[in-house]
Design a protein around this motif. Structure first.
Motif, PDB file in Angstrom:
ATOM      1  N   ASN A 187       0.842  -1.202  -0.114  1.00  0.00           N
ATOM      2  CA  ASN A 187       0.058   0.041  -0.110  1.00  0.00           C
ATOM      3  C   ASN A 187       0.945   1.116   0.071  1.00  0.00           C
ATOM      4  OD1 ASN A 187      -2.006  -1.840   1.856  1.00  0.00           O
ATOM      5  ND2 ASN A 187      -2.850  -0.886   0.479  1.00  0.00           N
ATOM      6  N   PRO A 188       1.279   1.776  -1.095  1.00  0.00           N
ATOM      7  CA  PRO A 188       2.274   2.772  -1.286  1.00  0.00           C
ATOM      8  C   PRO A 188       1.930   4.019  -0.313  1.00  0.00           C
ATOM      9  CG  PRO A 188       1.958   1.936  -3.396  1.00  0.00           C
ATOM     10  CD  PRO A 188       0.995   1.397  -2.421  1.00  0.00           C
ATOM     11  N   LEU A 189       0.634   4.253  -0.208  1.00  0.00           N
ATOM     12  CA  LEU A 189       0.307   5.320   0.751  1.00  0.00           C
ATOM     13  C   LEU A 189      -0.538   5.024   1.739  1.00  0.00           C
ATOM     14  CD1 LEU A 189       0.158   8.399   1.477  1.00  0.00           C
ATOM     15  CD2 LEU A 189      -1.537   8.788  -0.429  1.00  0.00           C
ATOM     16  N   SER A 190      -0.340   5.164   2.904  1.00  0.00           N
ATOM     17  CA  SER A 190      -1.519   4.944   4.065  1.00  0.00           C
ATOM     18  C   SER A 190      -1.706   6.123   4.548  1.00  0.00           C
ATOM     19  CB  SER A 190      -0.972   3.781   5.103  1.00  0.00           C
ATOM     20  OG  SER A 190       0.280   4.443   5.965  1.00  0.00           O
ATOM     21  N   PHE A 191      -2.979   6.178   5.196  1.00  0.00           N
ATOM     22  CA  PHE A 191      -3.705   7.100   6.066  1.00  0.00           C
ATOM     23  C   PHE A 191      -4.957   6.516   6.608  1.00  0.00           C
ATOM     24  CE2 PHE A 191      -4.975   8.738   1.929  1.00  0.00           C
ATOM     25  CZ  PHE A 191      -6.560   9.091   2.040  1.00  0.00           C
ATOM     26  N   GLN A 192      -5.499   7.293   7.398  1.00  0.00           N
ATOM     27  CA  GLN A 192      -6.802   6.654   7.942  1.00  0.00           C
ATOM     28  C   GLN A 192      -8.074   6.673   6.959  1.00  0.00           C
ATOM     29  OE1 GLN A 192      -8.688   8.925  11.247  1.00  0.00           O
ATOM     30  NE2 GLN A 192      -9.360   7.258  12.196  1.00  0.00           N
ATOM     31  N   THR A 193      -8.146   5.728   6.218  1.00  0.00           N
ATOM     32  CA  THR A 193      -9.105   5.857   5.089  1.00  0.00           C
ATOM     33  C   THR A 193     -10.501   5.333   5.835  1.00  0.00           C
ATOM     34  OG1 THR A 193      -8.630   3.681   4.365  1.00  0.00           O
ATOM     35  CG2 THR A 193      -7.365   5.695   3.382  1.00  0.00           C
ATOM     36  N   GLY A 194     -10.531   4.922   6.820  1.00  0.00           N
ATOM     37  CA  GLY A 194     -11.856   4.520   7.453  1.00  0.00           C
ATOM     38  C   GLY A 194     -12.391   5.116   8.471  1.00  0.00           C
ATOM     39  N   GLY A 195     -11.669   6.387   8.651  1.00  0.00           N
ATOM     40  CA  GLY A 195     -12.124   7.397  10.084  1.00  0.00           C
ATOM     41  C   GLY A 195     -12.113   8.514   9.563  1.00  0.00           C
ATOM     42  N   GLU A 196     -13.047   9.460  10.193  1.00  0.00           N
ATOM     43  CA  GLU A 196     -13.357  10.796   9.763  1.00  0.00           C
ATOM     44  C   GLU A 196     -11.997  11.926   9.828  1.00  0.00           C
ATOM     45  OE1 GLU A 196     -15.003  10.708  13.976  1.00  0.00           O
ATOM     46  OE2 GLU A 196     -14.566   9.259  12.306  1.00  0.00           O
ATOM     47  N   GLY A 197     -11.380  11.603  10.861  1.00  0.00           N
ATOM     48  CA  GLY A 197     -10.110  12.373  11.238  1.00  0.00           C
ATOM     49  C   GLY A 197      -9.177  12.597   9.979  1.00  0.00           C
ATOM     50  N   GLY A 198      -8.684  11.272   9.473  1.00  0.00           N
ATOM     51  CA  GLY A 198      -7.621  11.063   8.646  1.00  0.00           C
ATOM     52  C   GLY A 198      -8.146  11.536   7.276  1.00  0.00           C
ATOM     53  N   VAL A 199      -9.478  11.093   6.978  1.00  0.00           N
ATOM     54  CA  VAL A 199     -10.017  11.543   5.692  1.00  0.00           C
ATOM     55  C   VAL A 199     -10.152  13.076   5.638  1.00  0.00           C
ATOM     56  CG1 VAL A 199     -12.144  11.347   4.231  1.00  0.00           C
ATOM     57  CG2 VAL A 199     -11.030   9.465   5.244  1.00  0.00           C
ATOM     58  N   TRP A 200     -10.736  13.745   6.546  1.00  0.00           N
ATOM     59  CA  TRP A 200     -10.858  15.139   6.478  1.00  0.00           C
ATOM     60  C   TRP A 200      -9.643  15.762   6.515  1.00  0.00           C
ATOM     61  CZ3 TRP A 200     -13.784  19.159   5.781  1.00  0.00           C
ATOM     62  CH2 TRP A 200     -13.499  20.265   6.157  1.00  0.00           C
ATOM     63  N   ARG A 201      -8.541  15.632   7.190  1.00  0.00           N
ATOM     64  CA  ARG A 201      -7.427  16.203   6.941  1.00  0.00           C
ATOM     65  C   ARG A 201      -6.588  16.118   5.588  1.00  0.00           C
ATOM     66  NH1 ARG A 201      -6.270  12.956  12.363  1.00  0.00           N
ATOM     67  NH2 ARG A 201      -7.434  14.421  13.800  1.00  0.00           N
ATOM     68  N   VAL A 202      -6.653  15.119   4.863  1.00  0.00           N
ATOM     69  CA  VAL A 202      -6.209  14.751   3.699  1.00  0.00           C
ATOM     70  C   VAL A 202      -7.028  15.597   2.585  1.00  0.00           C
ATOM     71  CG1 VAL A 202      -5.584  13.345   1.688  1.00  0.00           C
ATOM     72  CG2 VAL A 202      -5.002  13.029   4.141  1.00  0.00           C
ATOM     73  N   PHE A 203      -8.488  15.419   2.917  1.00  0.00           N
ATOM     74  CA  PHE A 203      -9.370  16.192   1.892  1.00  0.00           C
ATOM     75  C   PHE A 203      -9.278  17.575   1.844  1.00  0.00           C
ATOM     76  CE2 PHE A 203     -13.253  18.631   1.717  1.00  0.00           C
ATOM     77  CZ  PHE A 203     -13.789  18.520   0.723  1.00  0.00           C
ATOM     78  N   TYR A 204      -9.020  18.313   3.093  1.00  0.00           N
ATOM     79  CA  TYR A 204      -9.011  19.790   3.635  1.00  0.00           C
ATOM     80  C   TYR A 204      -7.523  20.234   2.950  1.00  0.00           C
ATOM     81  CZ  TYR A 204     -10.216  23.930   5.699  1.00  0.00           C
ATOM     82  OH  TYR A 204     -10.485  25.622   6.005  1.00  0.00           O
ATOM     83  N   THR A 205      -6.594  19.410   2.979  1.00  0.00           N
ATOM     84  CA  THR A 205      -5.330  19.809   2.555  1.00  0.00           C
ATOM     85  C   THR A 205      -5.505  20.109   0.855  1.00  0.00           C
ATOM     86  OG1 THR A 205      -4.204  18.791   4.297  1.00  0.00           O
ATOM     87  CG2 THR A 205      -2.707  19.156   1.970  1.00  0.00           C
ATOM     88  N   LEU A 206      -6.054  18.921   0.165  1.00  0.00           N
ATOM     89  CA  LEU A 206      -6.284  19.070  -1.225  1.00  0.00           C
ATOM     90  C   LEU A 206      -7.034  20.209  -1.486  1.00  0.00           C
ATOM     91  CD1 LEU A 206      -6.412  15.213  -1.858  1.00  0.00           C
ATOM     92  CD2 LEU A 206      -4.426  16.820  -2.253  1.00  0.00           C
ATOM     93  N   LEU A 207      -8.006  20.450  -0.801  1.00  0.00           N
ATOM     94  CA  LEU A 207      -8.916  21.587  -1.145  1.00  0.00           C
ATOM     95  C   LEU A 207      -8.484  23.007  -0.985  1.00  0.00           C
ATOM     96  CD1 LEU A 207     -11.895  22.728  -1.550  1.00  0.00           C
ATOM     97  CD2 LEU A 207     -12.403  22.886   0.830  1.00  0.00           C
ATOM     98  N   GLY A 208      -7.460  23.155   0.176  1.00  0.00           N
ATOM     99  CA  GLY A 208      -6.583  24.301   0.250  1.00  0.00           C
ATOM    100  C   GLY A 208      -5.648  24.315  -0.514  1.00  0.00           C
TER     101      GLY A 208
END
Length: 425
Positions: A187-208
């Motif tokens: 899995n070349p890239l791991s982050f919390q894909t099944g929980g709100e915290g990890g998904v929100w932080r990555v999404f919000y970074t890409l939005l910003g």
């Protein structure tokens, strides 16, 4: 006669020693567990040892909704602490609830501090719309990009010093993920894909990084922000479809994918730096690692960030005594001046003299990613945003299913808008 002489001698000794030192008790609440909790407890113990006239009595409560619910109810009846840790992303909701006591210029003076001592982004996040300060920043914590050097050796993505290089766009990063996969990363890239915290932080970074805003002037994703939010979800969905990110990984599993050597990259908070440092020191990590600010993958540099801060809750109908308030501000000032001990947890101290110190500049990888304090992208200033908020609920209930293919990003963003607009009514 002997007894009388003994009493007189004891009385004389007491008089010579002077009156007993009065001690002010400061009741403290925090939500800090794991490595954060260990380091904060050490700071509290050190403070108590150095200040015989002040004693911090600390209690650690459950992070998230349980903590903030208890703060709200206790503030209403005057049974809360004298000082508490607080996420700056919660300031707008705190002002709506009326649970925080303003921090005045006199308070800062009592602490030996001024707003000029802190990063402007943290001061802004700690202030109300009229500029009134409601908390004293303690750190800036953000997500960073951890990397496993073994998957990048001999590639264009590792320089002669063994540092990550060559990632200046989304295309570059996707190529690095391909290379890591070719070199054996499951899995070349791991982050919390099944929980709100990890998904929100990555999404919000890409939005910003697209110059996007979730909420502007009381509107959810106005104008072209809808397209930018859709693009952010599309990128995350594309990573899943390529097999580069794990399916529904909870927080602990996402960390384990990296520490076990399965993932070449890991997007997570700076608070996991002690995990990597400790495992490396114990020879249980099995590879050389590094951490950098999340690269600029899109149009501009931005990274999701929040801050731990110190706040004084309202005391119901009562006012805190001047003596107690001075003691509380003494605690806050001391904590910031000694925040090098908190930097050891991976956080970037919000107190600029600490980040500029030789001690901090020699800390690695902390000093490497300290620049993100200047481009920190804080959660929207809204009552529906911040830790344990409706925004986090949408990450759990809408973004995660979309990333994992249950419905397209366009539909997810439309649902997100409906949910958040409803929460604002």
């Amino acid at each position: 006669m002997i007894r009388t002489k003994t009493i007189l001698a004891a009385t004389t000794a007491t008089m010579l020693a002077g009156p007993a030192l009065a001690q002010t008790e400061v009741v403290w609440w925090d939500f800090l567990a794991g490595g954060d909790g260990v380091r904060m407890k050490a700071l509290i113990e050190e403070f108590n040892e150095e200040h015989p006239d002040i004693n911090i009595t600390a209690t650690t409560l459950e992070w998230g909704i349980p903590f903030y619910t208890k703060v709200r109810t206790s503030a209403a009846v005057g049974e809360g602490p004298d000082i508490m840790t607080y996420h700056l992303s919660r300031i707008p909701l705190a002002l709506e609830e009326g649970v925080l006591s303003p921090i005045t210029d006199d308070d800062l003076e009592a602490a030996g501090l001024s707003t000029d001592d802190f990063f402007p982004s943290a001061v802004d996040a700690a202030s109300g719309p009229d500029g009134t300060l409601y908390a004293v920043p303690f750190d800036i914590h953000s997500i960073v990009l951890y990397y496993n050097k073994s998957y990048l050796e001999g590639t264009e993505f590792l320089d002669d010093n063994g540092e990550l290089t060559g990632i200046d766009s989304l295309e570059d990063f996707n190529r690095a993920l391909e290379v890591a996969e070719e070199n054996g990363s499951e899995n070349p890239l791991s982050f919390q894909t099944g929980g709100e915290g990890g998904v929100w932080r990555v999404f919000y970074t890409l939005l910003g990084q697209q110059g996007g805003q979730l909420i502007e002037d009381g509107e959810v994703l106005p104008g072209d922000n809808t397209e930018k939010a859709t693009r952010a979800l599309e990128i995350m969905r594309d990573w899943r479809e390529a097999g580069w990110i794990p399916e529904q990984a909870e927080y602990e599993a996402s960390v384990a994918l990296f520490t076990s050597g399965q993932s070449a990259f890991h997007m997570n908070g700076v608070w996991e730096v002690p995990t990597m440092t400790d495992m490396a020191a114990q020879d249980t990590l099995g590879f050389e690692w590094g951490a950098v600010q999340v690269p600029t993958l899109l149009d501009e540099t931005a990274t999701w960030a929040d801050s731990h801060a110190f706040a004084i809750p309202v005391q119901g109908e009562d006012e805190m005594s001047e003596e107690k308030r001075d003691a509380v501000m003494t605690v806050i000032g001391w904590m910031n001046r000694n925040s090098i001990g908190w930097a050891d947890a991976g956080h970037i101290p919000a107190y600029v003299p600490t980040t500029q110190s030789d001690a901090y500049q020699s800390m690695e990888p902390n000093a490497t990613y300290a620049s993100l304090a200047d481009t920190a992208f804080f959660d929207p200033r809204s009552e529906i945003a911040g830790v344990a908020s409706p925004v986090y609920d949408t990450a759990l209930n809408i973004m995660i299913p979309s990333i994992h293919g249950f419905f397209p990003p366009e539909e997810a963003v439309a649902q997100l808008k409906d949910e958040l607009e409803g929460a604002m009514d």
